[in-house]
Design an enzyme around this catalytic site. Sequence first.
Site, short mmCIF file in Angstrom:
data_model
loop_
_atom_site.label_atom_id
_atom_site.label_comp_id
_atom_site.label_asym_id
_atom_site.label_seq_id
_atom_site.Cartn_x
_atom_site.Cartn_y
_atom_site.Cartn_z
N HIS A 249 0.87 -1.18 0.00
CA HIS A 249 0.00 0.00 0.00
C HIS A 249 0.90 1.23 0.00
O HIS A 249 1.88 1.28 0.74
CB HIS A 249 -0.88 -0.03 1.25
CG HIS A 249 -2.04 0.92 1.20
ND1 HIS A 249 -1.86 2.28 1.24
CD2 HIS A 249 -3.37 0.72 1.11
CE1 HIS A 249 -3.05 2.87 1.19
NE2 HIS A 249 -3.98 1.94 1.12
N ARG A 269 -6.79 10.16 0.08
CA ARG A 269 -6.62 10.64 -1.31
C ARG A 269 -7.96 10.69 -2.03
O ARG A 269 -8.22 11.61 -2.79
CB ARG A 269 -5.63 9.74 -2.06
CG ARG A 269 -4.18 10.04 -1.68
CD ARG A 269 -3.22 9.01 -2.25
NE ARG A 269 -3.33 7.74 -1.57
CZ ARG A 269 -3.40 6.56 -2.17
NH1 ARG A 269 -3.37 6.49 -3.49
NH2 ARG A 269 -3.51 5.45 -1.47
#
Length: 633
Positions: A249, A269
């Site tokens: 990740h 995000r």
Amino acid sequence: MTEAEHHTYDVVVVGAGGAGLRAAIEARSQGMRTAVICKSLFGKAHTVMAEGGIAASMGNVNAGDNWQVHFRDTMRGGKFLNHWRMAELHAREAPDRVWELETWGALFDRTKDGRISQRNFGGHEYPRLAHVGDRTGLELIRTLQQRVVALQQQDAEEYGDPEARLRVFQECTVTRVLKDGQRVGGVFGYARESGRFFVVSAPAVVLATGGIGKSYRVTSNSWEYTGDGHALALLAGAALVNMEFVQFHPTGMVWPPSVKGILVTESVRGDGGVLRNSENRRFMFDYVPDVFRKHYAQTEQEADGWYTDPDRHRRPPELLPRDEVARAINAEVKAGRGSPHGGVFLDVSTRMSAQEIVRRLPSMHHQFKELADVDITAEPMEVGPTCHYVMGGVDVDPDTAAAVGVPGLYAAGEVAGGMHGSNRLGGNSLSDLLVFGRRAGLHAARYAAALGPDRPAVPAQQVETAAAEALRPFSAEDSPGENPYGVHQELQQTMNDLVGIIRREEEMRQALERLSALRCRAGRAGVEGHRQFNPGWHLALDLRNMLLVSECVARAALERTESRGGHTRDDHPEMARSWRGVNLLCTLDDVAQEPEPGIRLTRRQNPPMRSDLLALFEREELGKYYTDEELAP
Ligand code: FAD
């Protein structure tokens, strides 16, 4: 003769995360007497940690969404290595599984007009993730547990016993799947608290044990992720597929050292957070690969416009699939443009009001304040890649979740392979757990019911062997034996340094040599004390699983001489079309050869995609992944 508590069920589910609970609910609903076994406390599975949401094309926020678009995104994210049938079933059935959760009491965040809200995530064309703030996994598990209790209450009324048809054995670890000839006959394990052994006879066993992250030093995964189900399947004669694909990740915490690796959800995000380097440059614009260029913004202005007007702007590059973002961060740090503690900056403070940040990302706000003394409403976070998810897993039949070649064995959730190809999109795991958890429970139940009186037995000799294997660390030959914690640390460092985010042939060969040495040492791992709650003993037993699985990852990664999704080769940086159709399968050389059978690697062609699904993509796009022969009319 070994002393062990014996139980008999129709279906036994190993694991009580999202996949295990959904499987158990289904098996019990089909009328089967079902046992659920989990090594942690009931309710504390890894699924609880899921933050961002469940991907399902309900089209609540953008009516353009549907299962075909979700299918397309999933295949693109996996770089077309996914088993297309799994991706199809997943995309088609995910909305029903989310609505079903709601009927069982899940309380999702809402849109202004009262529908289940959906948020943006990397690689998903439309806002698609149903969520509960950034605590979605908690709500999912709470709802499934509530459903388990509701079924138990029905049984209490009908049979006077809430556990008559569904019982949970918590803090119990399964160490072996038992077999009668080729068929599965049950499981063997120990209770963590008392150290006592148990045997559960059952003709159908569903593995739902999650992932393998604890083989790596920097990981977002919790202590349970020691690859147990992967290893149990291998030892039972099943194959593991796509093990070279491990997802790093892009955004884990990098500071302070004690919390390095803890996840910073992609929702940051998805909700507008941007990545910057030490020169304050929004660097992701420099890393949009050709295959995605058409779909991603090229300027900050265009990217920012997408949040309010997605129909007339392209997506920000911060929302590229995870493998792309992780590699970009890695490259920035390597080029000397990283943050003070070896990551990059992720900023929401300049993108949303403080109030909005606390409302939408409460766990992240709390996590950074408590663990790093950073107020994310006022300053950027420092983030870097962390080992997060394994795309590889048990080779299963897409429709039934049955492990190929082992009658009675099923696998669902992170422990199963194929669905995500070379890279999983965020949000596609929670939906995978529900879709394939249900299918595994359903088909395990049908299999058990169809057997009638022709049930497999549990051979006494196998129980004796499993017990002897479990007790070995108490009688290490060269006392006091190897320290299991030391072996584990070396394993984690080896995988992190030599089979990590960027891979090279010499390093992987070195890793395999080290793994072989560590396997010998793990065979001598010794523990002191007694069997009552002895974490050293538990770890000594987990080492077998982590080492087997790590060897599969390293061998498959060495074999695949290309870069694709979660597998990046420094010495083979290109994605090769000839590799797209190839699945690498790991099996044990000789299952009967105890205790150290080797891993065998074979190649298998991915089955060709059905023509109506292939037609969902433009030929020009397919040409980037498929060979000309594959696309020939
Ligand atoms: P788990 O939930 O881990 O359950 C495994 C179960 O198996 C546990 O009960 C464990 O005790 C048991 N078990 C293991 N070994 C044994 C054994 N030997 N004997 C008995 N029991 C055993 N995915 C998304 O889709 N959306 C997200 O927003 C998201 N956020 C995430 C955030 C974090 C921090 C992390 C780490 C992951 C996230 N993921 C997310 C991924 C997702 O949470 C996992 O892939 C998923 O929860 C795995 O579920 P599972 O049911 O397969 O396994």
